[in-house]
Design a protein around this motif. Structure first.
Motif, PDB file in Angstrom:
ATOM      1  N   LEU A  39      44.252  -3.488  50.473  1.00 12.71           N
ATOM      2  CA  LEU A  39      44.105  -2.775  52.125  1.00 12.71           C
ATOM      3  C   LEU A  39      45.303  -1.793  52.054  1.00 12.71           C
ATOM      4  N   TYR A  42      41.913   0.318  51.874  1.00 12.50           N
ATOM      5  CA  TYR A  42      41.583   0.076  52.858  1.00 12.50           C
ATOM      6  C   TYR A  42      42.234   0.732  54.296  1.00 12.50           C
ATOM      7  N   ALA A  43      43.054   1.273  54.135  1.00 11.97           N
ATOM      8  CA  ALA A  43      44.500   2.352  55.289  1.00 11.97           C
ATOM      9  C   ALA A  43      43.662   3.342  55.223  1.00 11.97           C
ATOM     10  N   LEU A  46      40.428   4.547  55.743  1.00  7.93           N
ATOM     11  CA  LEU A  46      40.043   4.880  57.453  1.00  7.93           C
ATOM     12  C   LEU A  46      40.269   6.032  57.861  1.00  7.93           C
ATOM     13  N   ARG A  47      42.112   6.487  57.312  1.00  2.00           N
ATOM     14  CA  ARG A  47      42.692   7.552  58.030  1.00  2.00           C
ATOM     15  C   ARG A  47      41.309   8.593  57.743  1.00  2.00           C
ATOM     16  N   GLU A  49      37.942   8.757  56.635  1.00  2.00           N
ATOM     17  CA  GLU A  49      36.926   8.914  57.481  1.00  2.00           C
ATOM     18  C   GLU A  49      37.025   9.830  59.050  1.00  2.00           C
ATOM     19  N   ARG A  55      31.871   8.880  57.381  1.00  2.00           N
ATOM     20  CA  ARG A  55      32.044   7.141  56.740  1.00  2.00           C
ATOM     21  C   ARG A  55      31.458   6.717  56.030  1.00  2.00           C
ATOM     22  N   PHE A  56      31.948   6.060  55.340  1.00  2.00           N
ATOM     23  CA  PHE A  56      32.650   5.596  54.365  1.00  2.00           C
ATOM     24  C   PHE A  56      30.539   4.467  54.234  1.00  2.00           C
ATOM     25  N   THR A  58      29.874   0.502  52.950  1.00  2.00           N
ATOM     26  CA  THR A  58      30.793  -0.690  52.158  1.00  2.00           C
ATOM     27  C   THR A  58      31.206  -0.536  51.114  1.00  2.00           C
ATOM     28  N   LEU A  61      33.815   1.770  50.245  1.00  2.00           N
ATOM     29  CA  LEU A  61      34.919   1.750  50.159  1.00  2.00           C
ATOM     30  C   LEU A  61      35.308   0.956  48.913  1.00  2.00           C
ATOM     31  N   SER A  62      34.469   0.237  48.754  1.00  2.00           N
ATOM     32  CA  SER A  62      34.837  -0.781  47.803  1.00  2.00           C
ATOM     33  C   SER A  62      35.134   0.087  46.158  1.00  2.00           C
TER      34      SER A  62
ATOM     35  N   PHE B  13      40.231 -10.031  61.764  1.00  2.00           N
ATOM     36  CA  PHE B  13      41.563  -9.557  61.395  1.00  2.00           C
ATOM     37  C   PHE B  13      42.040  -7.610  61.921  1.00  2.00           C
ATOM     38  N   PHE B  17      47.769  -1.785  59.326  1.00  2.00           N
ATOM     39  CA  PHE B  17      48.210  -0.623  59.060  1.00  2.00           C
ATOM     40  C   PHE B  17      47.932   0.370  60.444  1.00  2.00           C
ATOM     41  N   ARG B 157      30.637  -2.575  59.995  1.00  2.00           N
ATOM     42  CA  ARG B 157      30.843  -2.217  57.957  1.00  2.00           C
ATOM     43  C   ARG B 157      32.349  -3.071  58.003  1.00  2.00           C
ATOM     44  N   PHE B 161      33.470  -5.667  55.520  1.00  2.00           N
ATOM     45  CA  PHE B 161      33.997  -4.973  54.338  1.00  2.00           C
ATOM     46  C   PHE B 161      35.429  -6.125  54.296  1.00  2.00           C
ATOM     47  N   LEU B 168      39.228   1.480  64.351  1.00  2.00           N
ATOM     48  CA  LEU B 168      40.088   2.155  64.694  1.00  2.00           C
ATOM     49  C   LEU B 168      40.270   2.651  66.261  1.00  2.00           C
TER      50      LEU B 168
END
Lengths: 77, 547
Positions: A39, A42-43, A46-47, A49, A55-56, A58, A61-62, B13, B17, B157, B161, B168
């Motif tokens: 998690l 992921y946070a 996204l920050r 990005e 932009r990543f 999917t 992101l993994s 979800f 965060f 996405r 995911f 955001l």
């Protein structure tokens, strides 16, 4: 390179609530401390990005799970 | 005081965060319920917590599988659970219904799709619940699309995911919405808008351009000034007092008000004014004193950056609007100022301009009166009490949220909390209205009694609006309470005084009314805390004599 790293450090500290980044920041990866779990990762992504206006996918992101992964990715674009 | 709990529940979800969630942590202890299980959260024992629900229609309904019967029964379950909570909880509940499906214009051109009709059904029913229960608030997510596109708010996405429907940006909008609503449940809206005149209500300078030369009405900029005035008029109709602070000859300004055909505002719409060559900050202080309203409820609008700077630097409490150069944007900006937003317009709001005019007439004579006591006796004051009812509940909430000076306790009760208190056995909440020969001053005070045990009561509310201070209404109210207690066969009345920065005026009031400080605390504390009454100040007791 330094530019990316410095900016990443700022985001890193902000996301994980750290006063300053760890020494040898560049070698850190997911799981190295409690907050950087999936998690947290992921946070963090996204920050990134938002800050780098990218932009990543999917899949990315993994896959991006360490500072060096991220720096390599940023350098390649 | 400890922060209230705020539970955030999402049907999917919600990126906990996200840094913006922290903005809510200033006032609340924020926690996230297990996502995807809104019904469970609604049915849990969390009636003492504030709850915000983000309900995405597509999370609970599968439009490919569910027929309309199943859809109706699923929605009915949601509505039932919400009503169960809001009828039992004294804390606020907020819901944000959202639909993520994007329909095609052609598909919707003749007949409404099941998705859209279901969403409409959902929001209409929630709206009905919001109308019925004061502590329940609906945030219309379609308002978000005025700021950002659906593409920017939702993120496919993220959905695949992480099970988050939102980007955001989308989460930010949810948080802002929740924050705005919760803030307004805790803090009152601004009360007064003070305006400049030249280049603010009209284009040009009346002293130089004369009435024929100013820009107002017709087309172009003149129309923008006129629309700006229409927005001011709208605020007036919503209970905001409109005042002027202008550097001009007073006669010139009123000439425009009376004789310019483009004027939307009339002199009668202006509650108070200072038209002279003094510093604007001085004029604002005087207006505040005359109206008896503190400067932190003032908003100042002036086209001149110099005047704005002068007010900002002298009066920290006044909200000074950063006015853009483009007049064309003013109507929209005034409309969107969050400091004036309200859940509801009360009768009190509609009458407010008139009531404050009555008040300033009273104040003017009161100041001149040689013997204040005989002056008060001569003005035919009439107080009347009203039991709590649907039509005065919002006013009760306003009084509880706004009254700082003559307020024995510092508790701020929302309307649902007030209703809850009122519903307790033998509890009494009454509102007091005041008239005198200057006219009607509206509902100006509230008093409340809670039964602690047989024959023992607690004065949970005793507050008096600042516009009725200095008239000894409080003495009348205390008499009223004492007789009410005797009616209820009470022999003991407890009261609390919590000293704040603003309520010096109420200091010593309880002593002057025969109350004595409580020295033996323990047992009464326990009894009060069972009733969810926390004591932060000094507890007083009054023994009542049955005659």
């Amino acid at each position: 390179m330094t530019n990316f790293t410095d900016k990443l450090k700022v985001i890193f500290c902000e996301v994980f609530g750290l006063p300053e980044p760890f020494d040898n920041f560049i070698n850190f990866k997911i799981g190295d401390f409690d907050e950087w779990d999936s998690l947290g990762n992921y946070a963090f992504l996204l920050r990134i990005e938002e800050e780098f206006a990218i932009r990543f996918s999917t899949e990315e992101l993994s896959k991006l799970m360490s500072i060096s992964d991220i720096i390599n990715y940023l350098e390649a674009i | 005081m400890s922060r209230e709990n705020l539970i955030i529940a999402g049907s999917s979800f919600l990126l906990p965060f996200h840094p913006d969630w922290k903005t809510l942590e200033k006032s609340y202890q924020v926690s996230f319920a297990e996502f995807g299980n809104i019904l469970k959260t609604l049915n849990e024992d969390n009636f003492d917590d504030v709850l915000a629900i983000i309900l995405i229609l597509e999370d609970i309904i599968d439009f490919n599988e569910d027929d309309s019967k199943i859809i109706d029964s699923k929605l009915a379950l949601v509505f039932e659970s919400i009503e169960l909570r809001v009828s039992n909880s004294r804390k606020s509940t907020i819901i944000i219904p959202v639909s993520v499906t994007q329909q095609n214009v052609v598909d919707e051109a003749k007949y409404e799709s099941l998705e859209i009709s279901t969403y409409r059904k959902l929001t209409n029913s929630l709206r009905d619940i919001a109308n019925k229960y004061t502590g329940f608030y609906l945030i219309d997510s379609s308002l978000f699309y005025l700021k950002h596109s659906k593409e920017a708010i939702f993120d496919n996405r993220n959905w695949y995911f992480s099970h988050s429907r939102f980007s955001l940006t989308g989460i930010s909008l949810l948080i802002t919405g929740i924050n705005d609503v919760l803030n307004r449940t805790k803090a009152p809206a601004s009360k007064v808008l003070v305006l400049d005149c030249d280049n603010t209500l009209w284009g040009g300078v009346i002293g130089e351009d004369l009435i024929t030369g100013i820009t107002l009405g017709e087309d172009g900029l003149g129309k923008a000034f006129q629309d700006f005035q229409k927005e001011i008029k709208r605020l007036l109709n919503r209970g905001v007092l409109i005042c002027l602070a202008s550097k001009n000859n007073e006669r010139d300004v009123w000439e425009v008000f009376s004789n310019h055909r483009g004027m939307i505002l009339k002199k009668d719409d202006i509650s108070h004014w200072r038209i002279n060559w003094n510093a604007k900050s001085t004029n604002l202080i005087e207006i505040s004193a005359d109206l008896g309203l503190s400067l932190d409820s003032f908003v100042f609008w002036d086209d001149s950056p110099i005047e704005r700077e002068e007010v900002t630097s002298q009066l920290k409490n006044v909200k000074v609007v950063e006015v853009p150069k483009n007049i064309e944007d003013w109507p929209q900006i005034l409309r969107n100022l969050s400091c004036f937003t309200k859940f509801e317009i009360t009768n009190e709001d509609i009458e407010k301009n008139k009531q404050y005019k009555n008040l300033t007439k009273f104040n003017l004579e009161f100041k001149k009166a040689l013997d204040r006591k005989s002056f008060l006796n001569s003005i035919e004051m009439e107080m009347e009490t009203h039991i709590l009812a649907a039509d005065n509940l919002r006013r009760a909430e306003q009084l509880s949220l706004k009254t700082n000076q003559f307020n024995l306790r510092k508790q701020r009760y929302s309307s649902s909390e007030i209703q809850q208190i009122n519903s307790l056995d033998q509890s009494v909440i009454e509102l007091v209205s005041l008239r005198d020969r200057f006219g009607d001053h509206g509902t100006i005070a509230m008093l409340g009694l809670t039964k602690i045990e047989n024959s023992v009561f607690f004065l949970n509310t005793f507050l008096l609006s600042c516009r009725a201070i200095g008239r000894e209404v409080e003495v009348w109210m205390m008499k009223r309470i004492k007789s009410k207690c005797l009616e209820l066969n009470a022999h003991t009345l407890y009261a609390e005084f919590v000293k704040t920065e603003k309520n010096q005026i109420a200091d010593n009031f309880l002593e002057s009314q025969g109350f004595a400080k409580v020295t033996e605390y323990n047992s009464i504390f326990q009894k009060l805390s069972k009733l969810h009454i926390g004591i932060d100040g000094i507890l007083y007791i009054l023994k009542l004599e049955n005659k």
